[in-house]
Write an enzyme that holds these catalytic residues in place. Structure first.
Site, PDB file in Angstrom:
ATOM      1  CG  ASP A  67     -34.637  40.415  51.261  1.00  0.00           C
ATOM      2  OD1 ASP A  67     -34.134  41.548  51.157  1.00  0.00           O
ATOM      3  OD2 ASP A  67     -35.547  40.007  50.523  1.00  0.00           O
ATOM      4  CG  ASN A 134     -40.694  33.676  41.883  1.00  0.00           C
ATOM      5  OD1 ASN A 134     -40.813  34.762  42.448  1.00  0.00           O
ATOM      6  ND2 ASN A 134     -39.820  32.765  42.274  1.00  0.00           N
ATOM      7  CG  HIS A 136     -39.552  36.458  45.171  1.00  0.00           C
ATOM      8  ND1 HIS A 136     -38.435  35.948  44.573  1.00  0.00           N
ATOM      9  CD2 HIS A 136     -39.396  37.799  45.092  1.00  0.00           C
ATOM     10  CE1 HIS A 136     -37.645  36.920  44.178  1.00  0.00           C
ATOM     11  NE2 HIS A 136     -38.210  38.057  44.470  1.00  0.00           N
ATOM     12  CD  GLU A 141     -37.577  32.571  45.559  1.00  0.00           C
ATOM     13  OE1 GLU A 141     -38.583  32.959  44.927  1.00  0.00           O
ATOM     14  OE2 GLU A 141     -36.435  32.961  45.275  1.00  0.00           O
TER      15      GLU A 141
HETATM   16  C1  F6R Z   1     -35.678  42.701  47.849  1.00  0.00           C
HETATM   17  C2  F6R Z   1     -36.718  41.690  47.858  1.00  0.00           C
HETATM   18  C3  F6R Z   1     -37.292  41.096  46.630  1.00  0.00           C
HETATM   19  C4  F6R Z   1     -37.469  42.098  45.486  1.00  0.00           C
HETATM   20  C5  F6R Z   1     -37.975  41.377  44.241  1.00  0.00           C
HETATM   21  C6  F6R Z   1     -38.100  42.322  43.064  1.00  0.00           C
HETATM   22  O1  F6R Z   1     -35.329  43.092  49.170  1.00  0.00           O
HETATM   23  O2  F6R Z   1     -37.090  41.303  48.921  1.00  0.00           O
HETATM   24  O3  F6R Z   1     -38.534  40.517  46.921  1.00  0.00           O
HETATM   25  O4  F6R Z   1     -38.385  43.090  45.875  1.00  0.00           O
HETATM   26  O5  F6R Z   1     -37.068  40.357  43.901  1.00  0.00           O
HETATM   27  O6  F6R Z   1     -36.819  42.739  42.676  1.00  0.00           O
HETATM   28  P1  F6R Z   1     -36.617  43.939  41.662  1.00  0.00           P
HETATM   29  O7  F6R Z   1     -37.126  45.158  42.359  1.00  0.00           O
HETATM   30  O8  F6R Z   1     -35.133  44.017  41.434  1.00  0.00           O
HETATM   31  O9  F6R Z   1     -37.402  43.616  40.443  1.00  0.00           O
END
Ligand code: F6R
Length: 240
Positions: A67, A134, A136, A141
């Site tokens: 992403d 959450n 994701h 989401e």
């Molecule tokens: C990042 C991504 C997100 C993160 C998720 C957890 O490229 O796609 O899904 O893996 O938000 O974020 P952290 O690792 O910062 O807790």
């Protein structure tokens, strides 16, 4: 789903790097799906160390990032282009690296082109994933379709709050991102999901319940036959 419970963030990161190294040794032309955020930072540190000290070679590996924020220039300090450059690509030379272009004039066209590229070059042999509190994965989401391809997603307020720690102020967190869809992620041959810390405990507890539900994106991983979850004790809690 194979589940490996490890002591802490360091051990999770080392195990994840060893998993990737083993697969790259077996197939030096591997396609690797990458994530950003706090979770994979330690893994990238170990990968860089392996390249430096043990001459691990990634020169024929192709990478795809999950992403990118919409609207941030590539060289913006909080773009995922900058993140990857800083934490991995400047330390380890890869063959080819792809990240969605969040400042494309035509975002829909960019999403279609990125999905085509994944199909042409990939799909990833290994997709590295973190998990949002959450549930994701990527920036898919709650409510995202399990069949979705690369698309523009509006970030949930909980996600913008969680990611505010990387920005000068919470209002600076972009409201949208381009993300590989859940359908794109599920095309990967192997999925390596990482989770560390108490912040992820509730999401892991819900994941391990095994109920598939679009309100909890990570549960789509039950559709996939080769998922390895490396989770530390804090995130695992009591498990199921
Ligand atoms: C990042 C991504 C997100 C993160 C998720 C957890 O490229 O796609 O899904 O893996 O938000 O974020 P952290 O690792 O910062 O807790």
């Amino acid at each position: 789903m194979k589940i490996k419970v490890v002591k802490d963030y360091e051990e999770m990161s080392r195990e994840a790097a060893l998993f990737i190294e083993k697969n790259v040794r077996e197939n030096p032309q591997l396609t690797l799906g990458l994530a950003t955020g706090g979770t994979p930072l330690g893994t990238y540190r170990f990968l860089a160390q392996g390249h430096r000290e043990r001459k691990m070679d990634y020169s024929r590996v192709t990478t795809f990032n999950l992403d990118e924020y919409v609207g941030l220039p590539k060289n913006h300090e909080h773009s995922y282009h900058s993140f990857m450059q800083k934490h991995l690509f400047s330390l380890v030379p890869f063959g080819r690296t792809y990240i969605p272009n969040g400042e494309a004039a035509d975002l829909e066209e960019e999403c279609i082109a990125y999905e085509r590229l994944i199909e042409k070059e990939g799909p990833p042999d290994i997709q590295l994933l973190g998990i949002g509190s959450n549930g994701h994965i990527g920036f898919n989401e709650p409510g995202a379709s399990f069949e979705g391809e690369t698309h523009v997603e509006t970030l949930a307020e909980t996600t913008r709050k969680a990611n505010a720690r990387f920005f000068p102020s919470p209002e600076d967190v972009p409201k949208e991102a381009i993300t590989m869809g859940i359908g794109s992620i599920l095309k990967s041959r192997k999925i390596l999901l990482l989770a560390s810390g108490l912040r992820k405990n509730e999401a892991i507890r819900r994941l391990l319940k095994g109920e598939m539900d679009e309100s909890f994106p990570a549960s789509a991983l039950y559709h996939h036959e080769n998922v390895t979850l490396i989770v530390d004790e804090e995130a695992y809690g009591k498990g199921v």
